[in-house]
Design an enzyme around this catalytic site. Structure first.
Site, PDB file in Angstrom:
ATOM      1  N   HIS A  19      -2.868  -3.882 -11.069  1.00  0.00           N
ATOM      2  CA  HIS A  19      -2.419  -4.881 -10.098  1.00  0.00           C
ATOM      3  C   HIS A  19      -2.571  -4.355  -8.668  1.00  0.00           C
ATOM      4  O   HIS A  19      -3.193  -5.001  -7.811  1.00  0.00           O
ATOM      5  CB  HIS A  19      -0.952  -5.242 -10.392  1.00  0.00           C
ATOM      6  N   GLU A  20      -2.039  -3.185  -8.416  1.00  0.00           N
ATOM      7  CA  GLU A  20      -2.093  -2.635  -7.051  1.00  0.00           C
ATOM      8  C   GLU A  20      -3.527  -2.326  -6.636  1.00  0.00           C
ATOM      9  O   GLU A  20      -3.907  -2.482  -5.484  1.00  0.00           O
ATOM     10  CB  GLU A  20      -1.196  -1.404  -6.919  1.00  0.00           C
ATOM     11  N   HIS A  26      -9.173  -5.637  -2.609  1.00  0.00           N
ATOM     12  CA  HIS A  26      -9.234  -6.821  -1.733  1.00  0.00           C
ATOM     13  C   HIS A  26      -9.328  -6.351  -0.279  1.00  0.00           C
ATOM     14  O   HIS A  26     -10.083  -6.888   0.525  1.00  0.00           O
ATOM     15  CB  HIS A  26      -7.991  -7.683  -1.939  1.00  0.00           C
ATOM     16  N   HIS A  61      -5.079  -5.392  -5.262  1.00  0.00           N
ATOM     17  CA  HIS A  61      -4.782  -5.556  -3.833  1.00  0.00           C
ATOM     18  C   HIS A  61      -5.646  -4.592  -3.020  1.00  0.00           C
ATOM     19  O   HIS A  61      -6.182  -4.932  -1.972  1.00  0.00           O
ATOM     20  CB  HIS A  61      -3.315  -5.211  -3.539  1.00  0.00           C
TER      21      HIS A  61
HETATM   22 ZN   LIG Z   1       1.121  -7.826  -5.791  1.00  0.00          ZN
END
Ligand SMILES: [Zn+2]
Length: 649
Positions: free
Chosen positions: A440-441, A447, A444
């Site tokens: 998940h991190e 991105h 980010h």
């Molecule tokens: Zn998040």
């Protein structure tokens, strides 16, 4: 090329920050008073100031989170007022606003930068007459006091209650660690104390076998903080007033101005569609639970306070599976290595370990290369320690963009988690949840790091609407459930044996256990939050609205004492007002994107991943996410992809 991470004298930090801000004030003044009106001479240098400030301040806020000490706290607390004064000056700089408003853009990115800047000025009330500006200021001050009061009431109520259990039989179903945590010796007698604090409350609701105690605890929890009823009324009235001063018909309408969702009906129709899709299966899930409770304990009137308890028992019977079974297969170093390998293959990049200054010996830094060209830097700080705050997050530091001098800047970011460290007998092992968190991190992270924009304000995660920021993180997270992916790094730390298909199947099945009921709950919160901000609801109207929504979303009767709203801190004390829907909104994009990139044999489809990188990641906030999505896939993301992700029939 990149900044070196260091802060030499924490005690001087606020003074240095003040000096930097004053220097920036001078630059801004010069720009404001000059005759220059081109993008290059106004908005380029302004973005350089943002980058300069970010580069300077991020190490302190980061350090305060990961190496917290009295010194970092002091420096941080002394810095915050300086920053907030500076940013409110900026937001009220009329001369600057009028200059920016007239600038013409030469590219899509520039156009978005101008649009966002002008929008933010307008939303902070720059166009309003003096009296109304003053009123807005007073409202924000009052709102921040009220949200503080909301949390305080909630905290006081949470701490004011305890349940004392004397009979050991009544805690016999609890895991040893929860039992230990509840245990106290009073006057030579052993008692078990439960409170409304999450770990304690959840432990009894999930494992406590005495139904009467569960009911009592649940009632205490659901009727906390009655004082918040008035706070809610005041908050809602002020938010509504603020929106109307700014020319919007409601707070929800105002909030959408900066979001990816464009119309109020987009949000409400989406939430209803999601509920409709989940309802049939949710009813089945509940029926199965009722049947199980009847069979097990002859319960024929399953209530809210029984749900967690029987759900846990049913889950155990159904899957015979828990964390300890997969943990030996997820060795931290192998998982990280595997993740980097996957990201490399998927997006055609290369990570190279680099020896640069960091804040702790356990931090690992990597330079990122694309087609042999250096393109970014990432730092991983993955293990828990007492100076680090809990949770996991990505923090962006530098940004990919071209500055006023035409120089190219590259992006850098920190990934922070709180995994358990190695012990004397075992390496650092992750729960599967931890693996998901890391993915998940990293979602980010890429991105931000794979942003290719030339304008800082829209590059990487900058300028991305708030209701879609979780899209890239949830997208990558979805891969952490795929056997083809898990196989790549799931090896037993002692035997090197590969993780079995059975275990991988269980990981996925347990994720989707009672998924439809979970969706209904999220829809209930989201609809309540959003509709509550569509008009000025006061007093009993708040409860009436919630009851109306529950007719669709609550499959079990909700007792009258349940005042869930008095504890809904996300929207009354956090930043989620009219925004709770974002979790699901972004999840639809991530599910839809995931299926477009998934290949069940190899884990992913490289061609599709290339499109994701070029359309979504590279463009950051240059365009609205739904536009970028449309450009990539050729259609809108579909709710049914989310339903498919949870394997809801
Ligand atoms: Zn998040």
């Amino acid at each position: 090329m990149f900044q070196n991470f260091h802060i030499d004298h924490l005690e001087n930090f606020p003074k240095e920050l003040d000096a930097l801000l004053n220097q920036q004030r001078t630059v801004i003044d010069t720009i404001t008073h000059s005759s220059e009106s081109s993008y290059e001479k106004v908005l380029k240098p302004l973005q350089d100031l943002d980058e300069e400030l970010g580069i300077f301040f991020t190490p302190l806020s980061h350090l305060n989170s990961v190496m917290n000490s009295k010194e970092t706290q002091k420096a941080y607390e002394d810095s915050l007022p300086l920053l907030s004064k500076f940013s409110s000056e900026m937001a009220q700089n009329v001369a600057l606003f009028e200059k920016i408003e007239k600038i013409t853009a030469a590219s899509q990115e520039e156009k978005t930068v101008i649009t966002h800047d002008v929008r933010d000025f307008v939303l902070s009330g720059i166009n309003l007459p003096k009296e109304e500006k003053k009123r807005l200021e007073a409202i924000s001050l009052q709102l921040s006091e009220l949200s503080n009061q909301f949390s305080q009431n909630l905290l006081d109520a949470t701490n004011a209650y305890e349940l004392i259990i004397e009979n050991e039989e009544d805690v016999s179903g609890l895991p040893e660690s929860d039992k230990e945590a509840a245990k106290e010796e009073i006057e030579g007698k052993t008692i078990y104390k439960f409170t409304l604090q999450m770990p304690s409350y959840l432990a009894y609701m999930t494992y406590g076998n005495n139904r009467a105690y569960r009911k009592e605890l649940s009632k205490a929890y659901a009727s906390r903080a009655p004082k918040n009823a008035n706070v809610i009324d005041e908050i809602l009235a002020l938010k509504n007033e603020k929106a109307q001063i700014l020319g919007f018909k409601s707070y929800a309408h105002y909030a959408l101005e900066t979001r990816d969702a464009s119309k109020e009906t987009d949000v409400t129709e989406f939430l209803h569609a999601l509920a409709d899709a989940a309802l049939p299966q949710a009813k089945n899930e509940l029926e199965a639970l009722k049947a199980f409770a009847l069979k097990l304990d002859n319960i024929n009137d399953l209530a809210g306070h029984d749900v967690a308890y029987y759900s846990e028992k049913l889950k155990k019977e159904k899957f015979q599976f828990d964390d300890t079974m997969t943990k030996p297969y997820f060795e931290q170093s192998k998982v990280l290595h595997g993740l980097l390998e996957i990201v490399s293959e998927l997006f055609n990049v290369r990570f190279e370990a680099t020896d640069v200054p960091t804040w702790h010996t356990c931090v690992k830094a990597f330079d990122i290369y694309e087609e042999k060209k250096l393109s970014g830097r990432i730092y991983f700080d993955l293990e828990a320690r007492k100076e680090k705050r809990g949770g996991a997050w990505m923090h962006d530091w530098e940004t990919h963009y071209t500055d006023a001098k035409g120089e190219q800047h590259l992006a850098s970011a920190f990934i922070v988690c709180n995994f358990s460290a190695a012990t004397e007998t075992s390496p650092s092992l992750l729960r599967h949840d931890d693996v998901v968190t890391l993915f998940h991190e990293m979602g980010h992270g890429i991105h931000h790091l794979f942003g290719k924009c030339q304008e800082r304000s829209v590059s990487g995660i900058n300028g991305v609407a708030w209701d879609v920021v979780e899209f890239p993180s949830q997208f990558l997270e979805n891969f952490a459930y795929e056997p083809a992916i898990l196989k790549r790094f799931g090896f037993h730390h002692e035997t090197q044996e590969s993780i079995s298909n059975t275990l991988m199947a269980k990981i996925k099945e347990t994720k989707n256990y009672q998924a439809a009921l979970g969706i209904l709950r999220q829809v209930e919160f989201s609809l309540f939050d959003f509709q509550l901000h569509q008009a000025n609801y006061q007093g009993e109207e708040v409860q009436t609205l919630l009851n109306t929504i529950r007719k669709k979303t609550a499959l079990l009767p909700v007792p009258e004492y349940n005042k869930f709203q008095h504890g809904f801190a996300h929207i009354f004390a956090g930043g989620y007002a009219a925004g709770y829907y974002s979790y699901k909104w972004a999840e639809v994009l991530s599910a839809d994107a995931f299926f477009s990139c998934l290949d069940e044999n190899s884990g992913f489809n490289k061609e599709a991943a290339k499109g994701y990188k070029e359309h979504i990641l590279a463009n950051g906030g240059a365009k609205e996410m739904s536009t970028l999505y449309q450009e990539w896939i050729g259609r809108k993301a579909e709710v049914k992809s989310l339903i498919k992700l949870y394997e809801i029939s």
